[in-house]
Scaffold this active site. Structure first.
Site, PDB file in Angstrom:
ATOM      1  N   SER A 132       4.324  -2.179   6.661  1.00 23.98           N
ATOM      2  CA  SER A 132       3.731  -0.960   7.244  1.00 23.98           C
ATOM      3  C   SER A 132       4.182  -0.840   8.693  1.00 23.98           C
ATOM      4  O   SER A 132       4.391  -1.857   9.372  1.00 23.98           O
ATOM      5  CB  SER A 132       2.205  -1.041   7.213  1.00 23.98           C
ATOM      6  OG  SER A 132       1.638  -0.019   8.016  1.00 23.98           O
ATOM      7  N   TYR A 146      -5.582  -5.648   9.156  1.00 24.27           N
ATOM      8  CA  TYR A 146      -4.505  -5.043   8.349  1.00 24.27           C
ATOM      9  C   TYR A 146      -3.173  -5.185   9.072  1.00 24.27           C
ATOM     10  O   TYR A 146      -2.171  -5.597   8.477  1.00 24.27           O
ATOM     11  CB  TYR A 146      -4.825  -3.566   8.095  1.00 24.27           C
ATOM     12  CG  TYR A 146      -3.790  -2.833   7.267  1.00 24.27           C
ATOM     13  CD1 TYR A 146      -3.658  -3.069   5.903  1.00 24.27           C
ATOM     14  CD2 TYR A 146      -2.946  -1.886   7.858  1.00 24.27           C
ATOM     15  CE1 TYR A 146      -2.714  -2.381   5.141  1.00 24.27           C
ATOM     16  CE2 TYR A 146      -2.005  -1.193   7.105  1.00 24.27           C
ATOM     17  CZ  TYR A 146      -1.888  -1.449   5.745  1.00 24.27           C
ATOM     18  OH  TYR A 146      -0.946  -0.768   5.002  1.00 24.27           O
TER      19      TYR A 146
HETATM   20  P1  NDP Z   1      -2.796   2.540  -3.269  1.00 22.36           P
HETATM   21  O1  NDP Z   1      -4.118   1.924  -2.964  1.00 22.36           O
HETATM   22  O2  NDP Z   1      -2.730   3.986  -3.510  1.00 22.36           O
HETATM   23  O3  NDP Z   1      -2.128   1.752  -4.506  1.00 22.36           O
HETATM   24  C1  NDP Z   1      -2.080   0.358  -4.450  1.00 22.36           C
HETATM   25  C2  NDP Z   1      -1.297  -0.171  -5.627  1.00 22.36           C
HETATM   26  O4  NDP Z   1      -1.268  -1.603  -5.513  1.00 22.36           O
HETATM   27  C3  NDP Z   1      -1.944   0.154  -6.941  1.00 22.36           C
HETATM   28  O5  NDP Z   1      -0.968   0.317  -7.930  1.00 22.36           O
HETATM   29  C4  NDP Z   1      -2.775  -1.104  -7.225  1.00 22.36           C
HETATM   30  O6  NDP Z   1      -2.981  -1.344  -8.592  1.00 22.36           O
HETATM   31  C5  NDP Z   1      -1.867  -2.181  -6.661  1.00 22.36           C
HETATM   32  N1  NDP Z   1      -2.645  -3.354  -6.293  1.00 22.36           N
HETATM   33  C6  NDP Z   1      -3.596  -3.451  -5.328  1.00 22.36           C
HETATM   34  N2  NDP Z   1      -4.128  -4.677  -5.317  1.00 22.36           N
HETATM   35  C7  NDP Z   1      -3.498  -5.358  -6.318  1.00 22.36           C
HETATM   36  C8  NDP Z   1      -3.618  -6.676  -6.823  1.00 22.36           C
HETATM   37  N3  NDP Z   1      -4.510  -7.534  -6.313  1.00 22.36           N
HETATM   38  N4  NDP Z   1      -2.819  -7.058  -7.830  1.00 22.36           N
HETATM   39  C9  NDP Z   1      -1.921  -6.187  -8.370  1.00 22.36           C
HETATM   40  N5  NDP Z   1      -1.781  -4.927  -7.942  1.00 22.36           N
HETATM   41  C10 NDP Z   1      -2.569  -4.519  -6.937  1.00 22.36           C
HETATM   42  O7  NDP Z   1      -1.863   2.130  -2.054  1.00 22.36           O
HETATM   43  P2  NDP Z   1      -0.512   2.783  -1.479  1.00 22.36           P
HETATM   44  O8  NDP Z   1       0.343   3.265  -2.556  1.00 22.36           O
HETATM   45  O9  NDP Z   1      -0.882   3.697  -0.385  1.00 22.36           O
HETATM   46  O10 NDP Z   1       0.115   1.490  -0.776  1.00 22.36           O
HETATM   47  C11 NDP Z   1       1.144   0.714  -1.347  1.00 22.36           C
HETATM   48  C12 NDP Z   1       1.681  -0.238  -0.282  1.00 22.36           C
HETATM   49  O11 NDP Z   1       2.145   0.518   0.836  1.00 22.36           O
HETATM   50  C13 NDP Z   1       0.633  -1.207   0.276  1.00 22.36           C
HETATM   51  O12 NDP Z   1       1.237  -2.456   0.526  1.00 22.36           O
HETATM   52  C14 NDP Z   1       0.223  -0.551   1.575  1.00 22.36           C
HETATM   53  O13 NDP Z   1      -0.296  -1.491   2.500  1.00 22.36           O
HETATM   54  C15 NDP Z   1       1.539   0.046   2.026  1.00 22.36           C
HETATM   55  N6  NDP Z   1       1.426   1.150   2.967  1.00 22.36           N
HETATM   56  C16 NDP Z   1       0.782   2.307   2.636  1.00 22.36           C
HETATM   57  C17 NDP Z   1       0.709   3.340   3.546  1.00 22.36           C
HETATM   58  C18 NDP Z   1       0.032   4.621   3.254  1.00 22.36           C
HETATM   59  O14 NDP Z   1      -0.173   5.423   4.186  1.00 22.36           O
HETATM   60  N7  NDP Z   1      -0.321   4.913   2.016  1.00 22.36           N
HETATM   61  C19 NDP Z   1       1.312   3.227   4.876  1.00 22.36           C
HETATM   62  C20 NDP Z   1       1.970   1.973   5.122  1.00 22.36           C
HETATM   63  C21 NDP Z   1       2.015   0.988   4.191  1.00 22.36           C
HETATM   64  P3  NDP Z   1      -4.428  -1.280  -9.320  1.00 22.36           P
HETATM   65  O15 NDP Z   1      -5.055   0.011  -8.967  1.00 22.36           O
HETATM   66  O16 NDP Z   1      -4.121  -1.432 -10.754  1.00 22.36           O
HETATM   67  O17 NDP Z   1      -5.186  -2.440  -8.820  1.00 22.36           O
END
Ligand code: NDP
Length: 237
Positions: A132, A146
């Site tokens: 991020s 975070y």
């Molecule tokens: P979401 O919360 O929308 O989606 C998260 C995804 O990660 C889901 O598919 C979820 O699956 C999966 N996930 C979460 N925890 C676990 C776990 N313990 N084991 C397996 N899968 C898991 O997040 P984003 O798409 O927004 O974020 C994705 C990445 O991008 C993250 O690393 C986040 O920190 C990073 N990011 C996001 C930003 C943003 O503005 N959105 C900005 C900068 C970085 P399930 O629902 O099945 O658990």
């Protein structure tokens, strides 16, 4: 469009948001794609049938489960560690267990998954961790834990790039800024504040992040390693 035909690809955390966009992009490129999820079974199954990919239930916070999942995929060509969680708030009152779970998912899991993948990865493989821009800049209160997890990813990526470089394996982080997802909706209560820090005053789309991942994973990314690829609309400028 980059061609991923014949490539064995694993996306950790692919059921929703940025991860789902990455699954769609690599599947459209013809790769053999599997992805993990923890809680969103319905979304995962729908995405798998839409894209012809394989959904695997595996909690990134469970190290044994994570390692077994990576090992079971055999010799991978591309691993994208996307799964992440966000815990924000006053550090004096933040739930310590929630912070520790975030550290497990955002730091420990990328490390162990990357190392396990590299053990049997094909030469010239690609490891990409979704970090991020908050690893570089956290311009509001409540984001210390975070930001700490995303800064940790930076050190890991730099080090592993050197560990695996002799096999042509590249290790990079993509650092999104605000990106529309369940974690950070473009119409959420924090959106205007976040846009005030940006040169381009909008959330990114998951597809824009996925396109950068496909560049890094494709032939034109072969010389990029140990780097943070920031895609943040100027949030960190
Ligand atoms: P979401 O919360 O929308 O989606 C998260 C995804 O990660 C889901 O598919 C979820 O699956 C999966 N996930 C979460 N925890 C676990 C776990 N313990 N084991 C397996 N899968 C898991 O997040 P984003 O798409 O927004 O974020 C994705 C990445 O991008 C993250 O690393 C986040 O920190 C990073 N990011 C996001 C930003 C943003 O503005 N959105 C900005 C900068 C970085 P399930 O629902 O099945 O658990």
């Amino acid at each position: 469009m980059t061609d991923f035909a014949g490539k064995n690809i694993l996306v950790l955390g692919g059921s929703r948001g940025i991860g789902a966009a990455i699954v769609r992009r690599f599947a459209a490129g013809g790769g053999t794609v599997a992805f993990t999820y923890a809680g969103s079974k319905e979304a995962a199954e729908a995405l798998a049938s839409e894209t012809g990919t394989e959904a695997i239930r595996a909690d990134s916070a469970d190290r044994a489960d994570l390692i077994a999942t990576v090992t079971n995929r055999g010799a991978l060509d591309i691993v994208i560690v996307n799964a992440g969680m966000l815990v924000m708030g006053d550090p004096l009152t933040l739930d310590a267990d929630a912070v520790d779970r975030m550290i497990d998912i955002n730091v420990r899991a990328p490390y162990h998954a990357s190392v396990e993948a590299a053990r049997r990865m094909n030469d010239n493989g690609r490891i990409i961790v979704i970090g991020s821009v908050n690893g570089d800049r956290i311009p509001f209160a409540g984001g210390a834990a975070y930001a700490m997890t995303k800064s940790a990813v930076q050190g890991m990526v730099r080090g592993l790039a050197r560990d695996f470089g002799d096999r042509g394996i590249t290790v990079n982080s993509i650092q999104p800024g605000p990106t529309d997802s369940d974690m950070n909706p473009a119409n959420g209560p924090m959106a205007a504040t976040m846009h005030s820090f940006m040169a381009l005053k909008r959330h990114a789309r998951g597809e824009e992040i996925a396109e950068l991942a496909s560049f890094l994973a494709g032939p034109h990314g072969a010389m990029i390693t140990g780097s943070m690829q920031t895609i943040d609309g100027g949030f960190g400028a």
